[in-house]
Design a protein around this motif. Structure first.
Motif, PDB file in Angstrom:
ATOM      1  N   THR A  30     -10.295   1.138  -2.361  1.00  0.00           N
ATOM      2  CA  THR A  30     -10.281   2.593  -1.838  1.00  0.00           C
ATOM      3  C   THR A  30      -9.658   2.375  -0.257  1.00  0.00           C
ATOM      4  OG1 THR A  30     -11.680   3.168  -3.123  1.00  0.00           O
ATOM      5  CG2 THR A  30     -11.304   4.726  -1.288  1.00  0.00           C
ATOM      6  N   ILE A  31      -8.733   3.253   0.027  1.00  0.00           N
ATOM      7  CA  ILE A  31      -7.989   2.947   1.592  1.00  0.00           C
ATOM      8  C   ILE A  31      -8.744   4.093   2.268  1.00  0.00           C
ATOM      9  CG2 ILE A  31      -6.120   3.235   3.043  1.00  0.00           C
ATOM     10  CD1 ILE A  31      -4.632   1.440   0.907  1.00  0.00           C
ATOM     11  N   ARG A  59      -6.050   5.300  -3.288  1.00  0.00           N
ATOM     12  CA  ARG A  59      -5.102   5.854  -2.153  1.00  0.00           C
ATOM     13  C   ARG A  59      -4.708   7.107  -2.284  1.00  0.00           C
ATOM     14  NH1 ARG A  59       0.179   3.953  -0.160  1.00  0.00           N
ATOM     15  NH2 ARG A  59       0.631   6.251  -0.517  1.00  0.00           N
ATOM     16  N   SER A 118       0.953  -1.163  -0.027  1.00  0.00           N
ATOM     17  CA  SER A 118      -0.030  -0.134   0.110  1.00  0.00           C
ATOM     18  C   SER A 118       0.734   1.368   0.115  1.00  0.00           C
ATOM     19  CB  SER A 118      -0.988  -0.104   1.259  1.00  0.00           C
ATOM     20  OG  SER A 118      -0.271   0.214   2.298  1.00  0.00           O
ATOM     21  N   PRO A 170       0.975   2.460  -4.420  1.00  0.00           N
ATOM     22  CA  PRO A 170      -0.520   2.857  -4.005  1.00  0.00           C
ATOM     23  C   PRO A 170      -1.125   2.814  -5.451  1.00  0.00           C
ATOM     24  CG  PRO A 170       1.351   4.630  -4.251  1.00  0.00           C
ATOM     25  CD  PRO A 170       2.106   3.441  -4.427  1.00  0.00           C
TER      26      PRO A 170
END
Length: 184
Positions: free
Chosen positions: A180-181, A146, A138, A142
């Motif tokens: 989606t973070i 994010r 992550s 990315p």
């Protein structure tokens, strides 16, 4: 075709060293070394070195699939792993079957010792390996989603900014490209 010679010391508690020589099959020249060292806390330390023994940031993909040392644990999973494919036998070296048995015995011994440790890493928490991979991915790879969240920009704007840069779907976690973070 690539040649690799793996040498290793006997296992004494958490002390052991594996050295792999990546060899040019025509000239016999050593091109690179890859190492795994068992540390006193049960963890493995990975290294990649050039032919002169100087530490390198990553393996040369012309003769090794090692990548960078941080990725070594992704395949080795903090273990002494068995071989993934059957190898030819060569005079003067352990045969494939004996080498495989030796690696499995070393792994079992190391795992049993790690599980008995009372402080430091809790090796019984095996899901931590995957969670660490996800954290690394992550950050280092990315998604636009994010970055949009992190930069507080619309996804379309981030996609425009990233236009022309190479992207990929992460094979082990293909969902990563579209998730989606949320901000914490």
């Amino acid at each position: 075709m690539k040649h690799r010679i793996i040498r290793f010391s006997e296992q004494k508690d958490f002390n052991q060293l594996f050295i792999s020589e990546e060899i040019n099959p025509i000239s016999g020249e050593v091109l690179e070394y890859e190492t795994i060292e068992l540390l006193e806390n049960g963890q493995l330390l990975f290294g990649i070195f050039d032919a002169e023994g100087n530490r390198k940031n990553n393996g040369d993909d012309a003769h090794s699939a090692a990548g960078k040392p941080a990725k070594c644990m992704w395949c080795h999973e903090s273990n002494i792993n068995q071989m993934f494919t059957v190898q030819d036998d060569f005079p003067g070296y352990l045969c494939n079957a004996d080498f495989q048995k030796t690696l499995l015995a070393y792994r079992e011994s190391n795992t049993n010792r790690k599980l008995k440790l009372s402080d430091g890493v809790d090796f019984a928490q095996t899901q931590q390996h995957t969670l660490t991979e996800l954290l690394y991915i992550s950050f280092m790879e990315p998604s636009a989603e994010r970055l949009s969240s992190e930069w507080n920009l619309p996804i379309a704007t981030v996609q425009e900014m990233l236009y022309g840069l190479p992207t990929h779907v992460y094979d082990e976690f293909p969902f990563w490209a579209t998730c989606t973070i949320e901000k914490i």
